[in-house]
Design an enzyme around this catalytic site. Sequence first.
Site, mmCIF file in Angstrom:
data_model
loop_
_atom_site.group_PDB
_atom_site.id
_atom_site.type_symbol
_atom_site.label_atom_id
_atom_site.label_comp_id
_atom_site.label_asym_id
_atom_site.label_seq_id
_atom_site.Cartn_x
_atom_site.Cartn_y
_atom_site.Cartn_z
ATOM 1 C CE LYS A 44 6.136 8.350 4.058
ATOM 2 N NZ LYS A 44 5.664 7.068 4.618
ATOM 3 C CE LYS A 54 0.718 6.755 -5.369
ATOM 4 N NZ LYS A 54 1.070 5.368 -5.671
ATOM 5 C CE LYS A 95 -5.279 4.676 1.106
ATOM 6 N NZ LYS A 95 -4.728 3.615 0.258
#
Length: 330
Positions: free
Chosen positions: A192, A195, A111
């Site tokens: 995977k 969203k 991240k």
Amino acid sequence: MATIFSGIKPTGIVTLGNYIGAMKHFVNLQDEHDAFYCIVDLHSITVEIDRVELMNNTRSLAALYIASGLDPKKSTIFVQSEVKAHAQLGWMMTCIAGMGELERMTQYKDKSKGQERIGAGLFVYPTLMAADILLYDAGLVPVGDDQKQHIELTRDLAQRFNSRYYETFIMPEPMIAETGARIMSLTNPEKKMSKSDANPKGFISMLDAPDVIRKKIKSAVTDSEGIVKFDRENKPGVSNLLEIYSLLAGIPIPELEEKYAGSNYGVFKADVAETIIAELEPIQQRYHELLNSKELDEILDQGRDKAELVANKKLAKVEKAMGLQRKRSK
């Protein structure tokens, strides 16, 4: 009966992958365990998020929890920030964690990659997650593979605390689902379902309308072979659709392969879509009933009160162990 704790961040869309990989398992587990299910909103503010969006997402996720089958008579359902002990214990865990341990966290590396400014909250995210788990003496923590490293850190911190002070925490174990843990993207079945996919056709939202679901499944990537067969390596798209169908309908994959022997992908995909719609429609109906209801507030208030009793009791033991108590005059 082992206690379980798990939580989902209220950061927007909840996908079919989230439902199959987490929420559906939560519902099954509540019959066998003392269950604490949390909307982990404190974790959401480790990155920038609009305040109104966060409040709406928190309420929406709580409604989806219950609409999916979580029963407030069996599970404690609550919002993380409403139980202040999470933030307090999170700080205490931060104080016994090492910089090197936190720097090695894969999620932090992913991240923070390419970011000019990295918030300190993102760096210490795992110590707050450890606090979430340790507050409730959770013996089992349902997580995906990507969270296993965080459970290992939680165990290390618990063991370190117990050795440095005295026996206070039990050692949690990760509970990784054998099926459904990795529902893949409809447009790139090697990734995977997420969203954050740039292509909205790659995921199904739990609140997608039936026609939207039909279109997304119709356009899902398969292959040119035209054979409905499970082969994750050579037929990832078809295998992903078979797994979704199997897990929602409760039909073993070999039976589905037999059922669609000789059928084309169009017929198979249409049935996959209708299976998803049949699963989500009653959830969506209950969700809309709950979203702006007093019933939802009452459930979350009761969950907060129950969670606070348990969490504050554990927090008091930790404070005593660390010497965080004012010495009184005799």
